[in-house]
Scaffold this active site. Structure first.
Site, short mmCIF file in Angstrom:
data_model
loop_
_atom_site.label_atom_id
_atom_site.label_comp_id
_atom_site.label_asym_id
_atom_site.label_seq_id
_atom_site.Cartn_x
_atom_site.Cartn_y
_atom_site.Cartn_z
CG HIS A 142 5.93 1.45 64.08
ND1 HIS A 142 4.73 1.51 63.10
CD2 HIS A 142 6.53 2.95 63.18
CE1 HIS A 142 5.99 2.22 61.73
NE2 HIS A 142 6.48 2.50 61.75
CE LYS A 146 3.81 5.25 63.88
NZ LYS A 146 4.15 6.16 63.64
N1 LIG Z 1 9.44 10.82 59.45
C1 LIG Z 1 10.14 9.66 59.82
O1 LIG Z 1 10.97 8.94 59.25
C2 LIG Z 1 9.60 9.30 61.09
C3 LIG Z 1 10.44 8.24 61.93
C4 LIG Z 1 10.53 8.63 63.17
C5 LIG Z 1 9.52 8.60 63.76
N2 LIG Z 1 8.63 9.44 62.81
C6 LIG Z 1 7.78 10.86 63.85
O2 LIG Z 1 7.97 11.41 64.41
C7 LIG Z 1 6.72 12.00 65.27
C8 LIG Z 1 7.84 11.98 66.89
O3 LIG Z 1 8.25 10.37 67.45
P1 LIG Z 1 8.85 9.96 68.73
O4 LIG Z 1 8.80 8.36 68.41
O5 LIG Z 1 10.39 11.08 68.35
O6 LIG Z 1 8.08 10.39 70.04
P2 LIG Z 1 8.60 10.85 70.42
O7 LIG Z 1 10.26 10.64 71.70
O8 LIG Z 1 7.70 10.64 72.20
O9 LIG Z 1 8.93 12.59 70.80
C9 LIG Z 1 8.22 13.60 70.34
C10 LIG Z 1 8.75 14.89 71.17
O10 LIG Z 1 7.80 15.92 70.84
C11 LIG Z 1 7.94 16.75 71.41
N3 LIG Z 1 6.48 17.36 72.16
C12 LIG Z 1 6.37 18.76 71.78
N4 LIG Z 1 5.40 19.20 71.96
C13 LIG Z 1 4.65 18.23 72.06
C14 LIG Z 1 3.27 17.87 72.69
N5 LIG Z 1 1.90 18.34 72.67
N6 LIG Z 1 2.90 16.09 73.57
C15 LIG Z 1 3.88 15.23 73.01
N7 LIG Z 1 5.31 15.90 72.38
C16 LIG Z 1 5.45 17.34 72.54
C17 LIG Z 1 8.07 16.36 73.00
O11 LIG Z 1 9.52 16.38 72.87
P3 LIG Z 1 9.65 18.28 74.40
O12 LIG Z 1 8.76 17.92 75.63
O13 LIG Z 1 10.80 18.29 74.61
O14 LIG Z 1 9.53 20.11 74.05
C18 LIG Z 1 8.70 14.55 72.70
O15 LIG Z 1 9.97 14.49 73.53
C19 LIG Z 1 6.36 10.92 65.59
O16 LIG Z 1 5.18 12.28 65.04
C20 LIG Z 1 6.62 9.87 64.59
O17 LIG Z 1 5.39 9.13 63.61
C21 LIG Z 1 9.13 9.94 61.55
#
Ligand SMILES: NC(=O)c1ccc[n+]([C@@H]2O[C@H](COP(=O)([O-])OP(=O)(O)OC[C@H]3O[C@@H](n4cnc5c(N)ncnc54)[C@H](OP(=O)(O)O)[C@@H]3O)[C@@H](O)[C@H]2O)c1
Length: 253
Positions: A142, A146
């Site tokens: 990844h 991540k």
């Molecule tokens: N199920 C699937 O198909 C799939 C696919 C891809 C990723 N994922 C999962 O989805 C999740 C997000 O991944 P990502 O790569 O999109 O992450 P990312 O780019 O870091 O985004 C996460 C978002 O969470 C929010 N957030 C709210 N509370 C938070 C906190 N305490 N600390 C940090 N961020 C916080 C933030 O938005 P604000 O600050 O604006 O609130 C941030 O923009 C992960 O767990 C990943 O493993 C799942």
């Protein structure tokens, strides 16, 4: 349909927000630090979530971090709003909080919303049954942002392997030094680099042969499309747990 997206400023949540808007649903993107717009909709503050949830025909989609997700989902349960969870990496406390929410709302969680990964899960079960005793090693890759390792998808694939083999294989995370392979192990290897969307590979080896099963997501749009498919399917179902396979199995596209 009205779709609230928590984590809408994130890598995956942003794609989900765009998919929601493209399909013509009303988008409500939520952020802890709302400034500006996502997919043409104003970001709304996370502290307003209880009021935002308090509406008919609303679904929540969450792609954040486990601690935030558990909190957002508890608020959805309080409001009676169905929720789709893409966040991975929950510990036992987070899982218990989600289980409590599933008592009052329909809750659908998937570690991977790619349809190809659902197919891979079925093929892995078949291979594990057809090749008893073969050594298995899993490698996942990844992007460098991540947080959780191994990925939620890797754990789901390993669970499928255990189920099919009817034994809990010993998950060995990398090897170093004098560390020969022991019977009953499954090696788990994690790579983090660049902006790789998600790659998973299982290798079955024995009997002078190697079978490799692999999936690669080529954009985050594939996760977004699956999550929105799930959000369109979920309302109207009884409170409880649902899987992405239920959506596909039900022709939910
Ligand atoms: N199920 C699937 O198909 C799939 C696919 C891809 C990723 N994922 C999962 O989805 C999740 C997000 O991944 P990502 O790569 O999109 O992450 P990312 O780019 O870091 O985004 C996460 C978002 O969470 C929010 N957030 C709210 N509370 C938070 C906190 N305490 N600390 C940090 N961020 C916080 C933030 O938005 P604000 O600050 O604006 O609130 C941030 O923009 C992960 O767990 C990943 O493993 C799942």
């Amino acid at each position: 349909m009205r779709v609230i997206v928590t984590g809408a400023t994130g890598r995956t949540g942003g794609e989900v927000a765009r998919e929601v808007a493209e399909r013509g649903h009303e988008l409500v993107p939520v952020s802890r630090e709302p400034a500006g717009t996502v997919a043409g909709a104003d970001l709304r503050p996370a502290e307003d979530l209880p009021a935002l949830l308090d509406a008919e025909g609303t679904v929540l989609i969450d792609f954040t971090v486990p601690v935030a997700s558990a909190d957002y989902i508890a608020q959805a349960a309080e409001a009676g709003t169905p929720a789709v969870i893409g966040t991975t990496g929950f510990d036992s406390e987070g899982t218990a909080a989600l289980d409590a929410a599933a008592e009052s709302i329909p809750l659908l969680k998937a570690a991977n919303f790619a349809r190809g990964v659902q197919a891979l899960l079925n093929v892995v079960r078949e291979a594990a049954t057809a090749l008893p005793g073969y050594d298995v090693e899993l490698t996942e890759t990844h992007h460098n942002g991540k947080r959780d390792a191994p990925s939620g998808t890797a754990k789901t694939l390993l669970d499928a392997l255990d189920d099919a083999r009817d034994e809990a294989l010993d998950r060995t995370h990398g090897r170093e030094g004098e560390d020969p392979r022991e019977p009953g192990q499954v090696g788990v290897h994690v790579r983090r680099a660049g902006d790789v969307r998600g790659e998973h590979e299982l290798m079955f080896a024995d009997n002078d042969e190697v079978l490799t099963l692999a999936h690669r997501a080529e954009s985050r749009g594939v996760f977004a499309a699956g999550a929105v498919d799930a959000a369109e399917w979920l309302p109207g179902h009884e409170a409880g747990w649902y899987e992405f396979g239920d959506v596909i199995g039900d022709g939910g596209d």
